[in-house]
Design an enzyme around this catalytic site. Structure first.
Site, PDB file in Angstrom:
ATOM      1  N   TYR B 166       0.814  -1.209   0.000  1.00  0.00           N
ATOM      2  CA  TYR B 166       0.000   0.000   0.000  1.00  0.00           C
ATOM      3  C   TYR B 166       0.852   1.266   0.000  1.00  0.00           C
ATOM      4  CZ  TYR B 166      -4.202   2.723   0.849  1.00  0.00           C
ATOM      5  OH  TYR B 166      -5.235   3.611   0.737  1.00  0.00           O
ATOM      6  N   GLU B 173       2.643   6.481  -6.920  1.00  0.00           N
ATOM      7  CA  GLU B 173       1.628   7.324  -7.541  1.00  0.00           C
ATOM      8  C   GLU B 173       1.919   8.799  -7.311  1.00  0.00           C
ATOM      9  OE1 GLU B 173      -2.392   6.075  -6.475  1.00  0.00           O
ATOM     10  OE2 GLU B 173      -1.739   3.987  -6.467  1.00  0.00           O
TER      11      GLU B 173
END
Lengths: 287, 240
Positions: B166, B173
């Site tokens: 995660y 990103e």
């Protein structure tokens, strides 16, 4: 004949627990832990219980009355738009501070927008009869963010120094204003009509019907002409300003009001066996 | 717009009777199994593609190009999952699923695809790797769950790898969006300026910065999702 109801129970609750925090509007009483809350007007005698009843209490959180809610939701857009119209410093570039737009339509838009929200504030105080209810604080914050945010967004563009007036000029603006005025009067007429209906309890519950006022004749076709007129107001305002953010706001409002209108329409059809079949929720013959 | 005066405290928390969770029918289950198997296979293809490209080139650089097409295809295909929720064959929230899938699709198309210059960045490899491992585990998890035969290994992997994957994905990103900023500003990509006929403006550069800021609340909530779910499962003794 004993006519104690749930509201009496809630008042006693406050008294017993000596906690003014839990005013009746904030209490939810149910007969079943997961059941629907009991309405304040429910008579205790009519509840499906024996000689004693067990009720489950739930704290709904801080509540505000409808009048307060409506006032907060509508005072924001009114004032915020004016901040942009008068080009208060820091919104646009410094040399534009406190200047005014050369375009007449910008002033007309301000007049219309301000009139719209003033009308709503006046209706909130003098016309609307709200049922004995309230709304949780979080919902109000969310609603205010929505209305205030959108009015800031559309006011920014309409009053911008680089604003472009509508493509068809005066004709477009004038026609839009006429429709705007008609829809505002229509909306007001419907609110008056609904308010009279609510006040006139002597004849039992009835659904709204057209009266001598031509604006109420929309009741022949729709259950919620107030929403129909409101959509009309915003469509005309979009055309008047030829501003995309206004159109976006109009579409979102239309969707929300259709949801409300459909709910109201369903409630009417369910409650009144003689409800006119030709009526639909919000758009005559269509929706 | 005036809210319909809704009567007594109706707008408060929904005091409705508990919704009966309708499981998917036999046909829907078959479809979902096929969907999840296809997705697992797709992301495996991407994984294999990445490994092969690395072995062939001998470096991490520019591996995006070797898996660009399957990545776009299978990540975009995940939009179907929103439909699954809307139709009701998957018991998840349409809004939550929508946010997750749209966030991925946004990064794939509106950032990585649209701004050619970031495609050779290492941050792209970072999130693609995180997504690939996550999705392989996730889709096989769903496949086995639907067949009522979930190996403990997959469940363990899903909740454990998440802890690493995660933050890895989020970092990749964010770095990619950050890398795209100067090019977006220079070219005015996807931006509309005043004056124009419809009196509207949109600055994609500012929008991307707002997206980056929104990662803070959005991803913190997401970060908590699995640990919460895990402890809930532990408490209820549900073994899937």
């Amino acid at each position: 004949k004993v006519r104690s109801n749930i509201h009496n129970v809630k008042s006693v609750f406050v008294f017993i627990y000596s906690d003014p925090r839990w005013y009746p509007a904030r209490q939810s009483l149910t007969l079943d832990p997961k059941g629907k809350f009991l309405r304040d007007e429910e008579i205790l005698q009519s509840l499906p219980v024996g000689t004693t009843a067990t009720m489950y209490f739930k704290d709904l959180g801080p509540q505000l009355g409808w009048t307060t809610v409506f006032f907060a939701e509508n005072i924001g857009p009114l004032l915020i738009y004016l901040l942009f119209y008068f080009r208060v410093p820091y919104i646009y570039s410094d040399r534009c501070a406190f200047t005014s737009s050369p375009h007449k339509v910008v002033t007309m838009a301000c007049v219309c927008h301000t009139f719209h929200y003033l009308k709503r504030l006046i209706e909130t105080i003098f016309v609307h009869r709200f049922s004995h209810g309230s709304m949780p604080l979080r919902t109000i914050v969310k609603n205010c963010l929505y209305y205030w945010g959108f009015s800031a967004w559309l006011a920014y563009y309409i009053n911008h120094p680089l604003y472009t007036p509508p493509s068809y000029g005066e004709v477009q603006v004038h026609y839009a204003m006429v429709i705007f005025a008609i829809c505002e009067m229509g909306n007001f007429s419907i609110h008056l009509s609904l308010s009279h209906l609510r006040g006139d309890r002597s004849r039992g519950r009835r659904f709204p019907v057209p009266s001598k006022n031509p604006f109420t004749w929309l009741f022949f076709f729709v259950s919620c002409p107030n929403h129909t007129y409101e959509v009309g107001t915003w469509v005309s305002f979009s055309i008047m300003t030829q501003c995309l953010p206004v159109a976006v706001f109009t579409v979102l409002g239309f969707i929300q009001m259709t949801v409300w209108a459909k709910g109201k329409h369903r409630a009417y059809v369910r409650e009144f066996k003689d409800y006119p079949a030709v009526r639909v929720a919000i758009i005559p013959l269509i929706l | 717009m005036s809210a319909a005066a809704q009567g007594t405290s109706k707008a408060a928390h929904g005091d409705v009777a508990p919704k009966k969770k309708k499981g998917p029918g036999a046909l829907a289950t078959a479809y979902l199994v096929i969907y999840n198997v296809v997705m697992t296979a797709g992301w495996l293809v991407i994984a294999v593609g990445l490994v092969r490209a690395y072995v062939a080139r001998g470096s991490y650089h520019g591996l995006y190009y070797s898996i660009e097409k399957p990545l776009k295809f299978f990540q975009t295909g995940a939009l179907l999952e929103i439909l699954h929720c809307a139709v009701g064959i998957v018991p998840s929230s349409v809004v939550l699923t929508g946010f997750q899938v749209l966030s991925r699709v946004f990064l794939t198309w509106a950032v990585t695809h649209s701004v050619r210059e970031v495609q050779s960045e290492d941050s792209v490899l970072l999130f693609v790797t995180a997504w690939t491992v996550t999705e392989i585990i996730r889709y096989s998890f769903y496949t086995f769950s639907l067949l009522n035969h979930l190996p403990y290994l997959i469940k363990w992997a899903r909740y454990t790898f998440f802890i690493l994957l995660y933050p890895m994905g989020v970092t990749g990103e964010l770095l990619t969006i950050y890398a795209a900023l100067p090019y977006v500003q220079k070219t005015g990509l996807y931006s509309v300026t005043l004056p124009n006929k419809y009196n509207f403006s949109f600055d994609y550069y500012t929008f991307l910065i707002l997206i980056m800021i929104s990662y803070i609340p959005r991803k913190s909530i997401g970060r908590l999702h699995f640990p919460l779910q895990k402890s809930a499962i532990r408490k209820t003794g549900y073994t899937g």
